[in-house]
Design a protein around this motif. Structure first.
Motif, mmCIF file in Angstrom:
data_model
loop_
_atom_site.group_PDB
_atom_site.id
_atom_site.type_symbol
_atom_site.label_atom_id
_atom_site.label_comp_id
_atom_site.label_asym_id
_atom_site.label_seq_id
_atom_site.Cartn_x
_atom_site.Cartn_y
_atom_site.Cartn_z
ATOM 1 N N CYS A 1 -5.193 4.020 6.280
ATOM 2 C CA CYS A 1 -4.801 2.625 6.494
ATOM 3 C C CYS A 1 -5.069 2.207 7.944
ATOM 4 O O CYS A 1 -5.562 1.098 8.195
ATOM 5 C CB CYS A 1 -3.329 2.424 6.156
ATOM 6 S SG CYS A 1 -2.936 2.469 4.400
ATOM 7 N N LEU B 1 -8.711 1.668 8.322
ATOM 8 C CA LEU B 1 -9.130 0.390 7.732
ATOM 9 C C LEU B 1 -8.665 -0.797 8.568
ATOM 10 O O LEU B 1 -9.274 -1.868 8.513
ATOM 11 C CB LEU B 1 -8.610 0.279 6.303
ATOM 12 C CG LEU B 1 -9.264 1.257 5.320
ATOM 13 C CD1 LEU B 1 -8.516 1.252 3.992
ATOM 14 C CD2 LEU B 1 -10.731 0.895 5.097
ATOM 15 N N ASP B 2 -7.592 -0.618 9.333
ATOM 16 C CA ASP B 2 -7.178 -1.661 10.270
ATOM 17 C C ASP B 2 -8.284 -1.940 11.290
ATOM 18 O O ASP B 2 -8.584 -3.092 11.608
ATOM 19 C CB ASP B 2 -5.913 -1.226 11.010
ATOM 20 C CG ASP B 2 -4.680 -1.966 10.531
ATOM 21 O OD1 ASP B 2 -4.781 -2.695 9.521
ATOM 22 O OD2 ASP B 2 -3.622 -1.833 11.158
ATOM 23 N N TYR C 1 -11.475 -1.280 10.859
ATOM 24 C CA TYR C 1 -12.595 -1.883 10.133
ATOM 25 C C TYR C 1 -12.338 -3.372 9.894
ATOM 26 O O TYR C 1 -13.239 -4.211 10.046
ATOM 27 C CB TYR C 1 -12.795 -1.188 8.782
ATOM 28 C CG TYR C 1 -13.279 0.241 8.858
ATOM 29 C CD1 TYR C 1 -13.544 0.852 10.081
ATOM 30 C CD2 TYR C 1 -13.476 0.993 7.703
ATOM 31 C CE1 TYR C 1 -13.989 2.162 10.147
ATOM 32 C CE2 TYR C 1 -13.915 2.306 7.760
ATOM 33 C CZ TYR C 1 -14.169 2.887 8.979
ATOM 34 O OH TYR C 1 -14.602 4.184 9.028
ATOM 35 N N SER C 2 -11.109 -3.685 9.500
ATOM 36 C CA SER C 2 -10.754 -5.079 9.244
ATOM 37 C C SER C 2 -10.940 -5.929 10.494
ATOM 38 O O SER C 2 -11.500 -7.033 10.436
ATOM 39 C CB SER C 2 -9.305 -5.160 8.758
ATOM 40 O OG SER C 2 -8.869 -6.500 8.668
ATOM 41 N N ALA D 1 -10.005 -4.875 4.348
ATOM 42 C CA ALA D 1 -10.809 -3.678 4.117
ATOM 43 C C ALA D 1 -10.051 -2.731 3.199
ATOM 44 O O ALA D 1 -8.846 -2.525 3.373
ATOM 45 C CB ALA D 1 -11.140 -2.984 5.437
ATOM 46 N N THR D 2 -10.770 -2.156 2.226
ATOM 47 C CA THR D 2 -10.151 -1.297 1.226
ATOM 48 C C THR D 2 -11.047 -0.112 0.911
ATOM 49 O O THR D 2 -12.261 -0.260 0.824
ATOM 50 C CB THR D 2 -9.894 -2.084 -0.087
ATOM 51 O OG1 THR D 2 -9.209 -3.294 0.201
ATOM 52 C CG2 THR D 2 -9.083 -1.260 -1.079
ATOM 53 N N ILE D 3 -10.432 1.062 0.735
ATOM 54 C CA ILE D 3 -11.126 2.231 0.196
ATOM 55 C C ILE D 3 -10.697 2.388 -1.252
ATOM 56 O O ILE D 3 -9.501 2.498 -1.546
ATOM 57 C CB ILE D 3 -10.781 3.511 0.972
ATOM 58 C CG1 ILE D 3 -11.321 3.442 2.398
ATOM 59 C CG2 ILE D 3 -11.349 4.737 0.256
ATOM 60 C CD1 ILE D 3 -10.873 4.610 3.269
ATOM 61 N N ARG E 1 -5.583 0.451 2.084
ATOM 62 C CA ARG E 1 -6.020 -0.854 2.573
ATOM 63 C C ARG E 1 -5.610 -0.979 4.035
ATOM 64 O O ARG E 1 -4.792 -0.189 4.528
ATOM 65 C CB ARG E 1 -5.368 -1.991 1.779
ATOM 66 C CG ARG E 1 -5.709 -2.040 0.296
ATOM 67 C CD ARG E 1 -4.971 -3.191 -0.386
ATOM 68 N NE ARG E 1 -5.244 -3.276 -1.814
ATOM 69 C CZ ARG E 1 -6.232 -3.980 -2.363
ATOM 70 N NH1 ARG E 1 -7.032 -4.687 -1.565
ATOM 71 N NH2 ARG E 1 -6.405 -4.013 -3.662
ATOM 72 N N ASP E 2 -6.175 -1.982 4.712
ATOM 73 C CA ASP E 2 -5.653 -2.281 6.045
ATOM 74 C C ASP E 2 -4.186 -2.652 5.904
ATOM 75 O O ASP E 2 -3.724 -3.059 4.826
ATOM 76 C CB ASP E 2 -6.459 -3.402 6.704
ATOM 77 C CG ASP E 2 -6.356 -4.716 5.942
ATOM 78 O OD1 ASP E 2 -5.445 -5.500 6.232
ATOM 79 O OD2 ASP E 2 -7.193 -4.950 5.037
ATOM 80 N N LEU F 1 -16.303 1.402 -0.222
ATOM 81 C CA LEU F 1 -15.679 0.671 0.878
ATOM 82 C C LEU F 1 -15.919 -0.810 0.621
ATOM 83 O O LEU F 1 -17.075 -1.245 0.509
ATOM 84 C CB LEU F 1 -16.286 1.084 2.219
ATOM 85 C CG LEU F 1 -15.855 0.245 3.436
ATOM 86 C CD1 LEU F 1 -14.357 0.368 3.690
ATOM 87 C CD2 LEU F 1 -16.646 0.642 4.682
ATOM 88 N N VAL G 1 -15.057 -4.833 1.753
ATOM 89 C CA VAL G 1 -14.569 -5.783 2.758
ATOM 90 C C VAL G 1 -14.704 -7.173 2.170
ATOM 91 O O VAL G 1 -15.741 -7.509 1.573
ATOM 92 C CB VAL G 1 -15.375 -5.670 4.073
ATOM 93 C CG1 VAL G 1 -14.930 -6.752 5.060
ATOM 94 C CG2 VAL G 1 -15.217 -4.285 4.688
#
Length: 343
Positions: free
Chosen positions: A128, A131-132, A134-135, A148-150, A167-168, A270, A272
Motif C-alpha cells: 500500500c 502504491l502511495d 505510484y499514485s 493505483a492498485t495491484i 491499493r494506495d 498494475l 492506475v
C-alpha cells in the motif's frame, strides 16, 4: 543523476516533434513574409499593401505565440515527469526492503516456514505504501487524482479470478469493504474484464498495456467493476464507476527463450486510473508504468510463494484454457480474508 536521465529521455522523445514544428513555423513565416514582400511589386494600391503587411505581421505573431505555447506545454510535461524522481527513489527503496525481507523468509520457507497472518498484513501494508508513491507519481504527471492498485490472479475450480491485493492508502480506505465483498462473491472473473483479458490471453495481441481515456463514452466496456457497482451496489447512474480513465499493465515475465523462459508468465496487474478523462498518454505514462509493473514481478512471486492462500504461478496458456499445474492448482483455495485496507 536520475533527474538528468529523466530529462534526457524526455528530450529524446520530444526533440524531433519540436524540430518538425519549428520547421513548419519557419516555413509559414517565410511564405507569409515572401508574399508580403513581393505583392507591392504587383500592386499600386497603398491600402492593399498596408493590409497585406498588417496581416503578415499578425500571422507571424500568432505563429510565434503558438510555438511559444507548445514549447511551454512541452516543458511543463517534462518538469512534471522530473518532479516524480523523489517518489521513484522512495518507491525503489520500499520495493528493495520488501523484497529483501521476503527473500529472507523464503530461506526459512524450505524448512516449513511461511508468512504468518501478521506478516502478511505487514507485507500488504508495504505494498500500500508503495502504491502511495505510484499514485503520487501519476497524479503529478497528469495533474489529476490518480489511484493505483495491484490485482493478483488466482484459480478456483479451473476458473481464473482477480482480486485487489493492495491499493494506495486513500483508495484502500474507500474500497476495502467492497474489495472484500467482491472476493467473497467471486465477482471478478478475469474473462469478464476486457483489460485483463487482453493482457493475459494469447488470443489478443497486446502492446504491454491497456489504455482507455474515455470510458464513459464507450458503448460496450466489459468490466466486473462496472457490473459490481450496478448490480451489487445498486448504482443506476449513467456512469457509476469512480474513475473515467484507466491504464493497466501486466505483471508478468515475457517469453524469453534466451534466459530459459519458454512461456509468458502473468501473475497480476498494475492498474492506475483517474476520475478525469483524457489524462493518460503513451509517451509519458505508459513507459513509466511498464517499468513499475516489471519491478513488481519478482517481489510478488516471493509473496505468492510464501502465502498459502494465493495461487502460486499462473501461466499465460497457449490455448486460452486454465492451466493444470497438478492437484495443488486444481483445488487451489482463494485468498480468503485478504484485505487491501491499509492503516
Amino acid at each position: 543523476m536520475l533527474r538528468e536521465e529523466s530529462i534526457r529521455l524526455a528530450w529524446q522523445s520530444l526533440k524531433y516533434p519540436l524540430l518538425g514544428f519549428a520547421n513548419l513555423v519557419a516555413l509559414t513565416v517565410g511564405a507569409v513574409g515572401g508574399v508580403a514582400g513581393v505583392l507591392p511589386l504587383f500592386s499600386a494600391s497603398q491600402a492593399i499593401n498596408e493590409i497585406v503587411q498588417s496581416a503578415a505581421l499578425a500571422i507571424i505573431a500568432i505563429a510565434a505565440l503558438g510555438a511559444f505555447g507548445v514549447r511551454e506545454v512541452t516543458f511543463l510535461k517534462r518538469r512534471r515527469v522530473a518532479n516524480t524522481v523523489n517518489e521513484q527513489r522512495a518507491a525503489s527503496e520500499t520495493l528493495r526492503d520488501l523484497s529483501t525481507y521476503l527473500d529472507n523468509v523464503l530461506t526459512d520457507h524450505h524448512e516449513g516456514r511461511s508468512l504468518s497472518y501478521r506478516e502478511q498484513d505487514w507485507a500488504v501494508e508495504e505494498f500500500c505504501g508503495l502504491l502511495d508513491y505510484y499514485s503520487r507519481m501519476f497524479s503529478t504527471i497528469t495533474s489529476t487524482r490518480c489511484r493505483a492498485t495491484i490485482k493478483l490472479i488466482f484459480v478456483e475450480n479451473h476458473e481464473l479470478y482477480v482480486y485487489a491485493l493492495a491499493r494506495d492508502k486513500i483508495s484502500s480506505h474507500e474500497m476495502s469493504t467492497r474489495d472484500e465483498r467482491r472476493l467473497e462473491l467471486r465477482h471478478d472473473r478475469l474473462e469478464d474484464n476486457e483489460d485483463f483479458k487482453k493482457l493475459f490471453l494469447p488470443d489478443f495481441a497486446d502492446s504491454g498495456f491497456y489504455l482507455n481515456n474515455y470510458l464513459p463514452y464507450m458503448n460496450s466496456y466489459e468490466s466486473s467493476s462496472l457490473t459490481f457497482w450496478q448490480e451489487i451496489e445498486g448504482d443506476n447512474s449513467e456512469w457509476p464507476l469512480p474513475y473515467r480513465s484507466t491504464v493497466v499493465w501486466p505483471i508478468r515475465q515475457d517469453q524469453r527463450r534466451s534466459i530459459g523462459e519458454d512461456e509468458s508468465l502473468c501473475i497480476g496487474f498494475l492498474a492506475v486510473d483517474s476520475d478525469s478523462t483524457g489524462v493518460f498518454d503513451q509517451r509519458w505514462t505508459v513507459p513509466i508504468g511498464k517499468t513499475l509493473a516489471n519491478s513488481l514481478y519478482h517481489v510478488l512471486l516471493l509473496y505468492n510463494e510464501l502465502t498459502l492462500a494465493t495461487q502460486p504461478l499462473v501461466s499465460n496458456p497457449s490455448n486460452g484454457e486454465v492451466p493444470d499445474h497438478g492437484q495443488e492448482c486444481q483445488e487451489q483455495s482463494a485468498p480468503e480474508g485478504e484485505s487491501s485496507e491499509c492503516g
